[in-house]
Design an enzyme around this catalytic site. Structure first.
Site, PDB file in Angstrom:
ATOM      1  N   GLU A 171     -22.916 -16.351  19.619  1.00  0.00           N
ATOM      2  CA  GLU A 171     -22.270 -17.673  19.534  1.00  0.00           C
ATOM      3  C   GLU A 171     -21.149 -17.971  20.714  1.00  0.00           C
ATOM      4  O   GLU A 171     -20.033 -18.199  20.519  1.00  0.00           O
ATOM      5  CB  GLU A 171     -21.405 -17.558  18.077  1.00  0.00           C
ATOM      6  CG  GLU A 171     -22.166 -17.470  17.180  1.00  0.00           C
ATOM      7  CD  GLU A 171     -21.366 -17.485  15.502  1.00  0.00           C
ATOM      8  OE1 GLU A 171     -20.242 -17.370  15.758  1.00  0.00           O
ATOM      9  OE2 GLU A 171     -21.995 -17.623  14.638  1.00  0.00           O
ATOM     10  N   ASN A 212     -28.178 -14.783  20.121  1.00  0.00           N
ATOM     11  CA  ASN A 212     -28.105 -15.505  18.915  1.00  0.00           C
ATOM     12  C   ASN A 212     -27.099 -16.518  18.503  1.00  0.00           C
ATOM     13  O   ASN A 212     -25.733 -16.346  19.017  1.00  0.00           O
ATOM     14  CB  ASN A 212     -27.830 -14.399  17.930  1.00  0.00           C
ATOM     15  CG  ASN A 212     -28.008 -14.720  16.277  1.00  0.00           C
ATOM     16  OD1 ASN A 212     -28.984 -15.115  16.124  1.00  0.00           O
ATOM     17  ND2 ASN A 212     -26.865 -14.358  15.512  1.00  0.00           N
ATOM     18  N   HIS A 248     -28.135 -21.704   9.623  1.00  0.00           N
ATOM     19  CA  HIS A 248     -27.313 -22.234   8.200  1.00  0.00           C
ATOM     20  C   HIS A 248     -27.269 -23.710   8.267  1.00  0.00           C
ATOM     21  O   HIS A 248     -26.835 -24.640   8.717  1.00  0.00           O
ATOM     22  CB  HIS A 248     -25.953 -21.527   8.575  1.00  0.00           C
ATOM     23  CG  HIS A 248     -25.679 -20.008   8.651  1.00  0.00           C
ATOM     24  ND1 HIS A 248     -25.961 -19.195   7.833  1.00  0.00           N
ATOM     25  CD2 HIS A 248     -25.358 -19.450   9.759  1.00  0.00           C
ATOM     26  CE1 HIS A 248     -25.847 -18.031   8.151  1.00  0.00           C
ATOM     27  NE2 HIS A 248     -25.362 -18.152   9.387  1.00  0.00           N
ATOM     28  N   GLU A 277     -30.426 -15.887  10.340  1.00  0.00           N
ATOM     29  CA  GLU A 277     -29.401 -15.942   9.288  1.00  0.00           C
ATOM     30  C   GLU A 277     -29.707 -17.207   8.267  1.00  0.00           C
ATOM     31  O   GLU A 277     -28.761 -17.851   7.942  1.00  0.00           O
ATOM     32  CB  GLU A 277     -28.245 -16.036   9.850  1.00  0.00           C
ATOM     33  CG  GLU A 277     -27.854 -14.903  10.779  1.00  0.00           C
ATOM     34  CD  GLU A 277     -26.038 -15.014  11.330  1.00  0.00           C
ATOM     35  OE1 GLU A 277     -25.461 -15.859  10.826  1.00  0.00           O
ATOM     36  OE2 GLU A 277     -26.120 -14.338  12.611  1.00  0.00           O
ATOM     37  N   ASP A 279     -30.021 -19.679   5.638  1.00  0.00           N
ATOM     38  CA  ASP A 279     -29.609 -20.231   4.075  1.00  0.00           C
ATOM     39  C   ASP A 279     -29.405 -21.605   4.170  1.00  0.00           C
ATOM     40  O   ASP A 279     -29.161 -22.240   5.098  1.00  0.00           O
ATOM     41  CB  ASP A 279     -28.559 -19.180   3.694  1.00  0.00           C
ATOM     42  CG  ASP A 279     -27.100 -19.285   4.534  1.00  0.00           C
ATOM     43  OD1 ASP A 279     -27.201 -20.510   5.635  1.00  0.00           O
ATOM     44  OD2 ASP A 279     -26.349 -18.881   4.414  1.00  0.00           O
TER      45      ASP A 279
HETATM   46  C1  XIL Z   1     -20.604 -13.638   7.974  1.00  0.00           C
HETATM   47  C2  XIL Z   1     -20.652 -12.896   6.796  1.00  0.00           C
HETATM   48  O1  XIL Z   1     -21.738 -13.304   6.058  1.00  0.00           O
HETATM   49  C3  XIL Z   1     -19.207 -12.928   6.043  1.00  0.00           C
HETATM   50  O2  XIL Z   1     -19.430 -11.764   4.989  1.00  0.00           O
HETATM   51  C4  XIL Z   1     -18.211 -12.527   6.825  1.00  0.00           C
HETATM   52  O3  XIL Z   1     -16.841 -12.514   6.155  1.00  0.00           O
HETATM   53  C5  XIL Z   1     -18.151 -13.458   8.103  1.00  0.00           C
HETATM   54  O4  XIL Z   1     -19.739 -13.397   8.828  1.00  0.00           O
HETATM   55  N1  XIL Z   1     -22.642 -15.986  11.866  1.00  0.00           N
HETATM   56  C6  XIL Z   1     -22.974 -14.798  12.124  1.00  0.00           C
HETATM   57  C7  XIL Z   1     -22.615 -13.737  10.593  1.00  0.00           C
HETATM   58  O5  XIL Z   1     -23.474 -14.352  13.238  1.00  0.00           O
HETATM   59  O6  XIL Z   1     -22.067 -12.505  11.244  1.00  0.00           O
HETATM   60  C8  XIL Z   1     -21.698 -14.455  10.006  1.00  0.00           C
HETATM   61  O7  XIL Z   1     -21.760 -13.608   8.784  1.00  0.00           O
HETATM   62  C9  XIL Z   1     -22.244 -15.796   9.419  1.00  0.00           C
HETATM   63  C10 XIL Z   1     -22.179 -16.975  10.726  1.00  0.00           C
END
Ligand code: XIL
Length: 373
Positions: A171, A212, A248, A277, A279
């Protein structure tokens, strides 16, 4: 002298293929014995991992160490997934909460669980502005650089040989494509990303090294900036092997129609691409269709090596109100689950809104995709 490219030097670890080969051998033996003639049992035996493996991909999930004592969580994890990412346990604040004092206990629990199941393990994440302890944010210049190098060396050294791919930098960009003004950016300058990848390559030459980020799934200002970064790193010979697309999605930011074209343009730079990641907020058929679209986007790109969803069950999702995952709070398969299986195995439809698997979906399951669990 022609040097090897990072891609030629680094391949995803092969251990999960042992699991896949075993599954396919078992499936073949079952088919020979006529066991899979019962189409009604096929969906119980086909899993996310075996369906993805039938297309040469892994299917992973984020895992929380403190859920590994829950029976339903573990049985679903072990049955369905072929790769694992620590949801929080390998972040800087978890592993090095104070300078030089490393705590690997929770990360190790996840690593050991993955190894015991023959699952691939993704490392997440080394250089990130978030979940970063206060002591790092107070360092300046050379102290920050040496602390970063030490963190990368210790963490990658500890997990060396166990990790298929590390998210080296996470990020680093804003939505408008400018650099995020993290402590790394401010104190080390634009070159910090290349420095981090070079440090990571020295610490574990065998792991794939990924950049990422989120909101880079479509062609936009942010993904253009990441694209330019990766192109520049490759041109300079910086060891980057892969780009992770967090994915996401929600109603304001749905799965984009040009996802596979965007994955392909990154792959064309000479990196693997992974969905890291995933969802998707929602429910029922609209959620299922988007999940299916994500799988199809990955399958359309030969260098898309796998998909990771950001959790096993809606009840432990980081955004539980969105019910964004493939299993509900009672570990029941959602329509999105069937859509993912169907996308990998060539089926065209999934569960209807009542939750019953349709005939066309069951008929679409091929005997070689079944897996004994
Ligand atoms: C999130 C986790 O799912 C949570 O449990 C935590 O409180 C915050 O981080 N981007 C990422 C992940 O790279 O590491 C994040 O994970 C979600 C967004």
């Amino acid at each position: 002298m022609i040097s090897e490219s990072p891609h030629e030097r680094k391949h995803p670890r092969r251990r999960p293929l042992v699991r896949t080969a075993l599954a396919l051998a078992l499936a073949g033996a079952m088919a020979t014995a006529g066991v899979v003639a019962l189409s009604g049992t096929a969906s119980a035996q086909t899993t996310l991992g075996s369906a993805a493996a039938s297309q040469g991909r892994y299917f992973g999930t984020a895992v929380a160490a403190n859920r590994l004592g829950e029976q339903d969580y573990v049985s679903t994890l072990n049955r369905e997934f072929s790769s694992v990412t620590a949801e929080n346990e390998m972040k800087w604040d978890a592993l090095e909460p104070s300078q030089g004092a490393f705590n690997f206990a929770n990360g190790d629990r996840i690593a050991q669980h993955a190894a015991s199941q023959g699952m691939e393990l993704r490392g997440h994440t080394l250089v990130w502005h978030s979940q970063l302890p206060g002591w790092v944010q107070n360092l300046s210049g050379d102290s920050l650089r040496s602390a970063t190098e030490n963190h990368i060396n210790e963490v990658m050294g500890h997990y060396r040989g166990q990790i298929s791919a590390w998210d080296v930098v996470n990020e680093a960009f804003e939505e408008n494509g400018t650099r995020r003004q993290s402590v790394f950016q401010q104190r080390l300058g634009d070159g910090y990303i290349a420095e981090a990848f070079r440090m990571a390559d020295a610490a574990d030459p065998d792991a794939q090294l990924c950049y990422n980020d989120y909101n880079i799934e479509s062609v936009n200002a942010k993904s253009n900036a990441v694209y330019d970064l990766v192109r520049g790193l490759k041109a300079e010979g910086v060891p980057i092997d892969c780009v992770g697309f967090q994915s996401h999605f929600n109603s304001g930011n749905p799965m984009p129609g040009n996802f596979h074209e965007n994955l392909q343009r990154f792959a064309d730079l000479g990196v693997d691409v992974q969905i890291t990641e995933l969802d998707i907020a929602g429910s029922g058929s609209s959620q299922a269709e988007q999940y299916q679209g994500v799988v199809q986007a990955c399958l359309a790109v030969s260098r898309c090596t796998g998909i990771t969803v950001w959790g096993v069950t809606d009840k432990y999702s980081w955004r539980p109100n969105d019910t964004p995952l493939l299993f509900d709070g009672s570990y029941q398969k959602k329509p999105a689950y069937d859509a993912v299986i169907a996308a990998f195995t060539g089926g065209l439809s999934g569960r209807d809104s009542a939750g019953a698997a349709s005939i066309s979906f069951r008929e679409a399951i091929r005997p070689e995709d079944t897996l004994l669990t």
